[in-house]
Design a protein around this motif. Sequence first.
Motif, PDB file in Angstrom:
ATOM      1  N   ALA A 176       0.826  -1.207   0.000  1.00 16.10           N
ATOM      2  CA  ALA A 176       0.000   0.000   0.000  1.00 16.10           C
ATOM      3  C   ALA A 176       0.862   1.259   0.000  1.00 16.10           C
ATOM      4  O   ALA A 176       0.598   2.216  -0.740  1.00 16.10           O
ATOM      5  N   LYS A 177       1.909   1.269   0.809  1.00 15.30           N
ATOM      6  CA  LYS A 177       2.791   2.439   0.865  1.00 15.30           C
ATOM      7  C   LYS A 177       3.489   2.657  -0.474  1.00 15.30           C
ATOM      8  O   LYS A 177       3.582   3.791  -0.965  1.00 15.30           O
ATOM      9  N   ASN A 178       3.984   1.570  -1.060  1.00 13.73           N
ATOM     10  CA  ASN A 178       4.669   1.687  -2.348  1.00 13.73           C
ATOM     11  C   ASN A 178       3.718   2.150  -3.445  1.00 13.73           C
ATOM     12  O   ASN A 178       4.103   2.922  -4.337  1.00 13.73           O
ATOM     13  N   LEU A 179       2.473   1.683  -3.382  1.00 12.44           N
ATOM     14  CA  LEU A 179       1.489   2.081  -4.384  1.00 12.44           C
ATOM     15  C   LEU A 179       1.188   3.573  -4.279  1.00 12.44           C
ATOM     16  O   LEU A 179       1.151   4.285  -5.295  1.00 12.44           O
ATOM     17  N   PHE A 180       0.981   4.064  -3.067  1.00 13.12           N
ATOM     18  CA  PHE A 180       0.736   5.497  -2.886  1.00 13.12           C
ATOM     19  C   PHE A 180       1.938   6.310  -3.367  1.00 13.12           C
ATOM     20  O   PHE A 180       1.777   7.353  -4.016  1.00 13.12           O
ATOM     21  N   GLU A 181       3.125   5.843  -3.056  1.00 16.30           N
ATOM     22  CA  GLU A 181       4.328   6.564  -3.479  1.00 16.30           C
ATOM     23  C   GLU A 181       4.411   6.619  -5.004  1.00 16.30           C
ATOM     24  O   GLU A 181       4.750   7.654  -5.584  1.00 16.30           O
ATOM     25  N   LEU A 182       4.079   5.512  -5.662  1.00 19.80           N
ATOM     26  CA  LEU A 182       4.085   5.469  -7.119  1.00 19.80           C
ATOM     27  C   LEU A 182       3.088   6.453  -7.715  1.00 19.80           C
ATOM     28  O   LEU A 182       3.408   7.210  -8.641  1.00 19.80           O
ATOM     29  N   ALA A 224       5.034  16.085  -2.696  1.00 15.67           N
ATOM     30  CA  ALA A 224       5.955  15.401  -1.786  1.00 15.67           C
ATOM     31  C   ALA A 224       5.225  14.296  -1.035  1.00 15.67           C
ATOM     32  O   ALA A 224       4.168  14.530  -0.454  1.00 15.67           O
ATOM     33  N   VAL A 225       5.793  13.100  -1.064  1.00 14.22           N
ATOM     34  CA  VAL A 225       5.210  11.953  -0.374  1.00 14.22           C
ATOM     35  C   VAL A 225       6.155  11.538   0.750  1.00 14.22           C
ATOM     36  O   VAL A 225       7.321  11.238   0.507  1.00 14.22           O
ATOM     37  N   GLU A 226       5.654  11.540   1.972  1.00 20.43           N
ATOM     38  CA  GLU A 226       6.442  11.085   3.115  1.00 20.43           C
ATOM     39  C   GLU A 226       5.868   9.772   3.621  1.00 20.43           C
ATOM     40  O   GLU A 226       4.678   9.679   3.922  1.00 20.43           O
ATOM     41  N   ILE A 227       6.718   8.763   3.697  1.00 22.60           N
ATOM     42  CA  ILE A 227       6.323   7.471   4.238  1.00 22.60           C
ATOM     43  C   ILE A 227       6.795   7.397   5.686  1.00 22.60           C
ATOM     44  O   ILE A 227       7.944   7.715   5.995  1.00 22.60           O
ATOM     45  N   GLU A 228       5.898   6.986   6.575  1.00 22.36           N
ATOM     46  CA  GLU A 228       6.222   6.895   8.010  1.00 22.36           C
ATOM     47  C   GLU A 228       6.671   8.248   8.561  1.00 22.36           C
ATOM     48  O   GLU A 228       7.731   8.385   9.159  1.00 22.36           O
ATOM     49  N   ARG A 229       5.851   9.272   8.353  1.00 24.73           N
ATOM     50  CA  ARG A 229       6.164  10.599   8.893  1.00 24.73           C
ATOM     51  C   ARG A 229       5.969  10.600  10.404  1.00 24.73           C
ATOM     52  O   ARG A 229       4.922  10.227  10.919  1.00 24.73           O
ATOM     53  N   GLY A 230       6.973  11.039  11.123  1.00 24.20           N
ATOM     54  CA  GLY A 230       6.906  11.066  12.576  1.00 24.20           C
ATOM     55  C   GLY A 230       5.985  12.150  13.096  1.00 24.20           C
ATOM     56  O   GLY A 230       5.790  13.183  12.460  1.00 24.20           O
ATOM     57  N   VAL A 231       5.394  11.890  14.270  1.00 26.74           N
ATOM     58  CA  VAL A 231       4.493  12.843  14.919  1.00 26.74           C
ATOM     59  C   VAL A 231       4.941  13.016  16.360  1.00 26.74           C
ATOM     60  O   VAL A 231       5.126  12.038  17.084  1.00 26.74           O
ATOM     61  N   PRO A 285      -3.437  18.832   1.194  1.00 28.72           N
ATOM     62  CA  PRO A 285      -2.583  17.850   1.882  1.00 28.72           C
ATOM     63  C   PRO A 285      -3.420  16.703   2.445  1.00 28.72           C
ATOM     64  O   PRO A 285      -4.550  16.909   2.894  1.00 28.72           O
ATOM     65  N   ALA A 286      -2.860  15.506   2.401  1.00 33.94           N
ATOM     66  CA  ALA A 286      -3.637  14.329   2.794  1.00 33.94           C
ATOM     67  C   ALA A 286      -2.775  13.331   3.550  1.00 33.94           C
ATOM     68  O   ALA A 286      -1.581  13.181   3.284  1.00 33.94           O
ATOM     69  N   ILE A 287      -3.404  12.669   4.503  1.00 30.58           N
ATOM     70  CA  ILE A 287      -2.797  11.556   5.231  1.00 30.58           C
ATOM     71  C   ILE A 287      -3.607  10.312   4.894  1.00 30.58           C
ATOM     72  O   ILE A 287      -4.838  10.324   4.977  1.00 30.58           O
ATOM     73  N   PHE A 288      -2.923   9.247   4.496  1.00 34.72           N
ATOM     74  CA  PHE A 288      -3.601   7.992   4.183  1.00 34.72           C
ATOM     75  C   PHE A 288      -3.149   6.917   5.160  1.00 34.72           C
ATOM     76  O   PHE A 288      -1.950   6.710   5.365  1.00 34.72           O
ATOM     77  N   GLU A 289      -4.125   6.243   5.747  1.00 38.71           N
ATOM     78  CA  GLU A 289      -3.843   5.133   6.658  1.00 38.71           C
ATOM     79  C   GLU A 289      -4.604   3.904   6.168  1.00 38.71           C
ATOM     80  O   GLU A 289      -5.795   3.747   6.430  1.00 38.71           O
ATOM     81  N   PHE A 316       0.935  13.274   2.227  1.00 34.25           N
ATOM     82  CA  PHE A 316       1.100  13.837   0.888  1.00 34.25           C
ATOM     83  C   PHE A 316       0.881  15.338   0.904  1.00 34.25           C
ATOM     84  O   PHE A 316      -0.115  15.832   1.441  1.00 34.25           O
ATOM     85  N   GLN A 317       1.828  16.052   0.279  1.00 34.97           N
ATOM     86  CA  GLN A 317       1.743  17.502   0.153  1.00 34.97           C
ATOM     87  C   GLN A 317       1.713  17.840  -1.337  1.00 34.97           C
ATOM     88  O   GLN A 317       2.725  17.713  -2.029  1.00 34.97           O
ATOM     89  N   PRO A 318       0.554  18.230  -1.891  1.00 36.93           N
ATOM     90  CA  PRO A 318       0.479  18.478  -3.342  1.00 36.93           C
ATOM     91  C   PRO A 318       1.303  19.688  -3.753  1.00 36.93           C
ATOM     92  O   PRO A 318       1.454  20.647  -2.996  1.00 36.93           O
TER      93      PRO A 318
END
Length: 301
Positions: free
Chosen positions: A10-16, A23-30, A63-67, A41-43
């Motif tokens: 799922a993460k790889n698909l979103f990144e693609l 900008a796509v950030e995978i596992e962005r810290g909070v 901007p969007a967060i996908f879980e 995701f930051q368009p």
Amino acid sequence: MSQFPHDEFAKNLFELLLTPFGAVEIERGVQPEAKAVDIYFQPSQPIPTEHNLGLLARCITQPAIFEPFRNPVGVGEIQMWIAKLFEILQELTRERKRLKQPDLAEVKPHLWILTPTLAAPTLTGFGSVNRVETWGQGVYLLPTHFQTGIIVIHQLPRTPETLWFRLMGKGTVQENAIGEVADLPANSPYKGNALDLFLSLKLELESKQSIEPEERNLAMRLSALYIEKIQEAQQIGRQEGRTEGERELVMVLLTEKLGNVSARLSEEIAMLSVDKLQELAKALLCFSSIADLTQWLTNNR
């Protein structure tokens, strides 16, 4: 190999799908705890219609967060992710104040929770509403200030609009979506890379020591797709071999008829299809000079 192959897929698909548009950030810290959101995701630019992202394109106008969840998400998990969203919003507010930037609603991220199925009481408990007339079946929006939507993947209609989300479903829903990607035109922007992701998922599943029946069926479907891809590549190879043979024959005939052919004209001939090469082989019998060849190539571009 990944311990969670479906999560990695799922993460790889979103990144693609999203990288070309921001900008796509995978596992962005909070902060303040050691937490991370799966996809942030930051368009940075609009999405051209020819990219056919459908429902996904509508979700990333801001901007969007996908879980994504492989199994049905629970009440506690939804609450946790909403809490994470609020922590991110607080971080962004502090940062904008520090930079003296306006606090605009359109720059605040929207949380999208993806789940294969979800019980109706859970949806109503969060006050979510399925606005079918604007979003279609399967997309539930929480009250405005929660900035959260829940996409119930198995409720989505089987249309091109929902394809990329249905790839993250389970069972028949996911298998159907995989088949639809395989049937996309060869020039589709994402087909080739998506098929590569499927192959990676296949290898990940086959490497698991314990595999569930559903995953075994998925691996078998992906294996069949992989075989089809190999056969397609072999066919392309045979076609390319035929093209090369036709090209070599034409070049021999041209050299005998007209003498040496310039590199520029040779490059143009190299771009011709098999059918055009065959036409050229017939036409060159009437050529008397390089000018005739140049004119023919101009007329057949």
